[in-house]
Design a protein around this motif. Sequence first.
Motif, PDB file in Angstrom:
ATOM      1  N   ALA A 219       0.868  -1.238   0.070  1.00  0.00           N
ATOM      2  CA  ALA A 219       0.048   0.159  -0.067  1.00  0.00           C
ATOM      3  C   ALA A 219       0.799   1.009  -0.123  1.00  0.00           C
ATOM      4  CB  ALA A 219      -1.086   0.153   1.128  1.00  0.00           C
ATOM      5  N   LEU A 220       1.953   1.241   0.852  1.00  0.00           N
ATOM      6  CA  LEU A 220       2.880   2.543   0.761  1.00  0.00           C
ATOM      7  C   LEU A 220       3.638   2.722  -0.499  1.00  0.00           C
ATOM      8  CD1 LEU A 220       4.203   2.107   4.418  1.00  0.00           C
ATOM      9  CD2 LEU A 220       2.733   3.688   3.625  1.00  0.00           C
ATOM     10  N   LEU A 221       3.827   1.344  -1.187  1.00  0.00           N
ATOM     11  CA  LEU A 221       4.847   1.655  -2.373  1.00  0.00           C
ATOM     12  C   LEU A 221       3.727   2.295  -3.302  1.00  0.00           C
ATOM     13  CD1 LEU A 221       6.201  -2.015  -2.593  1.00  0.00           C
ATOM     14  CD2 LEU A 221       7.420   0.299  -2.209  1.00  0.00           C
ATOM     15  N   GLY A 222       2.313   1.959  -3.404  1.00  0.00           N
ATOM     16  CA  GLY A 222       1.422   2.752  -4.177  1.00  0.00           C
ATOM     17  C   GLY A 222       1.526   4.190  -3.940  1.00  0.00           C
ATOM     18  N   PHE A 223       1.422   4.806  -2.556  1.00  0.00           N
ATOM     19  CA  PHE A 223       1.699   6.155  -2.362  1.00  0.00           C
ATOM     20  C   PHE A 223       3.016   6.708  -2.894  1.00  0.00           C
ATOM     21  CE2 PHE A 223      -1.234   4.976   1.222  1.00  0.00           C
ATOM     22  CZ  PHE A 223      -2.238   5.767   0.688  1.00  0.00           C
ATOM     23  N   TYR A 224       4.092   5.825  -2.829  1.00  0.00           N
ATOM     24  CA  TYR A 224       5.389   6.413  -3.331  1.00  0.00           C
ATOM     25  C   TYR A 224       5.495   6.710  -4.911  1.00  0.00           C
ATOM     26  CZ  TYR A 224       7.031   6.573   1.581  1.00  0.00           C
ATOM     27  OH  TYR A 224       7.062   6.761   2.842  1.00  0.00           O
ATOM     28  N   GLY A 225       5.071   5.523  -5.353  1.00  0.00           N
ATOM     29  CA  GLY A 225       5.363   5.623  -7.056  1.00  0.00           C
ATOM     30  C   GLY A 225       6.518   5.472  -7.374  1.00  0.00           C
ATOM     31  N   GLN A 226       7.157   6.118  -8.192  1.00  0.00           N
ATOM     32  CA  GLN A 226       8.522   6.044  -8.948  1.00  0.00           C
ATOM     33  C   GLN A 226       9.501   6.561  -7.821  1.00  0.00           C
ATOM     34  OE1 GLN A 226       9.981   4.678 -11.313  1.00  0.00           O
ATOM     35  NE2 GLN A 226       8.257   4.281 -12.532  1.00  0.00           N
ATOM     36  N   LYS A 227       9.063   7.415  -6.904  1.00  0.00           N
ATOM     37  CA  LYS A 227       9.993   8.088  -6.000  1.00  0.00           C
ATOM     38  C   LYS A 227      10.648   7.253  -4.939  1.00  0.00           C
ATOM     39  CE  LYS A 227       7.264  12.543  -5.859  1.00  0.00           C
ATOM     40  NZ  LYS A 227       6.548  13.452  -5.116  1.00  0.00           N
ATOM     41  N   VAL A 228      10.400   5.896  -5.021  1.00  0.00           N
ATOM     42  CA  VAL A 228      11.213   4.976  -4.264  1.00  0.00           C
ATOM     43  C   VAL A 228      12.663   4.906  -4.984  1.00  0.00           C
ATOM     44  CG1 VAL A 228      11.524   2.335  -3.718  1.00  0.00           C
ATOM     45  CG2 VAL A 228       9.159   3.564  -3.659  1.00  0.00           C
ATOM     46  N   LEU A 229      12.799   5.324  -6.173  1.00  0.00           N
ATOM     47  CA  LEU A 229      14.068   5.581  -6.687  1.00  0.00           C
ATOM     48  C   LEU A 229      14.617   6.638  -6.514  1.00  0.00           C
ATOM     49  CD1 LEU A 229      13.585   3.777 -10.172  1.00  0.00           C
ATOM     50  CD2 LEU A 229      14.262   2.703  -8.241  1.00  0.00           C
ATOM     51  N   SER A 230      15.973   6.892  -6.465  1.00  0.00           N
ATOM     52  CA  SER A 230      16.623   8.051  -6.188  1.00  0.00           C
ATOM     53  C   SER A 230      16.342   9.188  -7.586  1.00  0.00           C
ATOM     54  CB  SER A 230      18.062   7.972  -5.920  1.00  0.00           C
ATOM     55  OG  SER A 230      18.664   7.666  -7.097  1.00  0.00           O
ATOM     56  N   ARG A 231      16.473  10.395  -7.478  1.00  0.00           N
ATOM     57  CA  ARG A 231      16.484  11.299  -8.509  1.00  0.00           C
ATOM     58  C   ARG A 231      17.523  10.899  -9.597  1.00  0.00           C
ATOM     59  NH1 ARG A 231      15.993  17.350  -5.519  1.00  0.00           N
ATOM     60  NH2 ARG A 231      14.004  16.897  -4.610  1.00  0.00           N
ATOM     61  N   ARG A 232      18.723  10.477  -9.162  1.00  0.00           N
ATOM     62  CA  ARG A 232      19.626  10.030 -10.204  1.00  0.00           C
ATOM     63  C   ARG A 232      19.185   8.745 -11.050  1.00  0.00           C
ATOM     64  NH1 ARG A 232      25.670   8.844  -8.312  1.00  0.00           N
ATOM     65  NH2 ARG A 232      25.470  10.969  -7.795  1.00  0.00           N
ATOM     66  N   GLU A 233      18.646   7.969 -10.396  1.00  0.00           N
ATOM     67  CA  GLU A 233      17.947   6.656 -10.992  1.00  0.00           C
ATOM     68  C   GLU A 233      16.870   7.047 -12.077  1.00  0.00           C
ATOM     69  OE1 GLU A 233      18.982   2.964  -8.049  1.00  0.00           O
ATOM     70  OE2 GLU A 233      17.482   4.457  -7.470  1.00  0.00           O
ATOM     71  N   ARG A 234      16.018   7.823 -11.448  1.00  0.00           N
ATOM     72  CA  ARG A 234      14.813   8.259 -12.536  1.00  0.00           C
ATOM     73  C   ARG A 234      15.320   9.005 -13.563  1.00  0.00           C
ATOM     74  NH1 ARG A 234      12.506   9.781  -7.397  1.00  0.00           N
ATOM     75  NH2 ARG A 234      12.483  12.315  -7.782  1.00  0.00           N
TER      76      ARG A 234
END
Length: 745
Positions: free
Chosen positions: A321-336
């Motif tokens: 459920a928390l992963l749904g809130f975080y979305g792509q932000k689980v990755l660092s800015r550099r990775e995104r």
Amino acid sequence: MAKLARWCFQHRWLVLGLWVAALVGLAALGRATGDDYKDTFSLPGTDSQKAIDILERDFPAQSGDSATVVLHARTGTLTDPAIKAQVTDMVGQLAKLPHVAEVISPFSADGKGQINEAGTTAFATLALDLPGNELQISDIEHVVDTARDYDKGALQVEATGQVVANTEQTTSSTELIGIIAAAIILFVAFGSLLAVTLPLITALAALGVGLNLIIQVSHLTSVAEFSTMLATLIGLGVGIDYALFIVNRHRIGLRAGRSPEEAAVNAVNTSGRAVLFAGATVCIALLGLFALGVTFLYGVALAAALTVAMTMLSSVTLLPALLGFYGQKVLSRRERRRIAEHGPEPEAPSGFWWRWAKGVERRPAVLAVLSAVAIAVIAIPFFSLRLGSSDLGNGSEDKTTKRGYDLLAEGFGPGFNGPFSLVTDLSSGAGLQALNQAVAAARDTPGVASVTEPRQSPNGRAAIATLYPTSSPQSPETAKLLDRLRDDVIPTATAGAAAPVYVGGITAIFEDFAGVLSDKLPLFIGIVVVLAFILLVVVFRSLLIPLTASVMNLLAVGAAFGAVVAVFQWGWLSDLFGLSPGPIEAFLPVMLFAILFGLSMDYEVFLVSRMHEEWTARRDNRIAVSLGQAETGRVISAAGAIMTLVFAAFILGDERVIKLFGLGLALAIAIDAFVIRTILVPALMHLFGRANWWLPRGLDRVLPRVSVETSDDLAEAHQVPVPSDDYRDGVPAQPHESAESERTH
């Protein structure tokens, strides 16, 4: 698992609301009902328990709580008029305090024998009107402060006793230190502050629900006071680790181009399954304590297992459920940014862990021998393990209970702090003859300092005499004396008597406790090892891997015991930890084994499940072991570092038992994660070759099919490229080339 993960991801607000409601509701319920923790246990059939039963029935004062005020003359003697006046005034003030039923002064008629021959040390006994667990800490502190106010000039005043020790237990910030250390390692591993919060939130939510459930369990069964601290220690460690494994798999999926939902579903469906298997093993090991038949450990086992179960539940429900809130932000800015510029990057083994895995592959025999020898050396002190119980003499010098304990030992002899009680039942009409004979024989026994005259209970149904050994409660000589009294001296002296004479007292209780646990320890270890073995056979379709895992876990436990004995029994680095050496708590081996065996299986499941994916896809043991190690090495080392630091933080606590658990668990996890899983297990699996995956056909047919891997994972594993140093003559190693040569069945 996929359906559950997808539902939690899509209904994340509902899942979050349910967890918040559970946390708030259980906290409110706990506040309304209060806890009912009790440090009580019984040892049916033992001499000490029979003595307790008689004392509780006929000597209620003997089985209640009391405190001791120790008096010492820094100069002169206690009979000097000025000092005696101070003591008399102090006794009068103590007698007026709430919950003090009686104070016996060393200068009163009833206090005969409460002052030593030199006249320099004495004690006053305080009888309290309530059990220690029913008294307010502030009331006990008032008693201690009143007595200590007279510590001036030539008079030294200390307070000792278990009731007084309750006031010296300080609230420490060990949990916070462990959480901060875990957060730092998570940031290094993920490179994203938001990703760091995921394992912490998941673990803390599970811990909050678990601890509040334990409060309710305490009303249903006896739960020891230290159970919550132990549950916190275990819950933080496994909760953060379980979430870490799932978040790591989720991040791999995002980098490979999956959507947040698909990455979360895949992570829970793979690493989440491993979490459930690993957590189930921990719970099995903890609940195996019921096989010992010692009621004192039932509540401890339930509390710890309940907390682990909550971490498992939060990992597969709250976390997606928390992963749904975080979305792509689980990755660092550099990775995104890298994904946006260059597209998805499927995970491929490379860097340090691939080079390390290939190094283990090249020299498996040498590395296996060196690592096994290192662990064996650390475990050597284990063979000197002496079970018993620490007492107030093991505390820090800055505690009044420790100073009072030492003054009594110096003034009245080492055995004064741990006397034996000779108890007999007179309700059947038997007279005092048997007890008189036992007392006379005991006085002539080597190792006995003195024995008081027998005295009858007010109702005339029982009699008691107090025996003081010449050695301290923790001395091996005291244990030998107890055996000699029970097996030889008293039976010989009372042969033919109408009623037996039992040897009890707190020292005898702990010796009996150690004996009961030692007798049942082989059965307990056998049950836990066999159940874990069966579970791993079902999961990995192998006999050798579960056998290796069991042996490796026993090695880790042995190393932990070795370190605990060296520090807490031998006294190595004891000043650093702020304690005095003494025997190891009788229940520690079974508790430590249950916890460590389960936690060690965590890393085994996570490591070998990845190897099993590669084996099932490629049928090449060499590639399966090296790729599995390379792809899990980083996350297992991070998880091991987190759990090690979380456990090590508890060494900074105030209670000796928690220090014992903290050191034992921290060292065992460090050895398990950084030696056993990164060197010894992969090296042995390279040496064993295809035998790792052998399972008799008949057994394979009857065992249920339970798998950590899904068909999608196996397809992905088949596509993972093998790095260039595994190429032969410029041609990549093909999965089918070794399939026939290493097929097991």
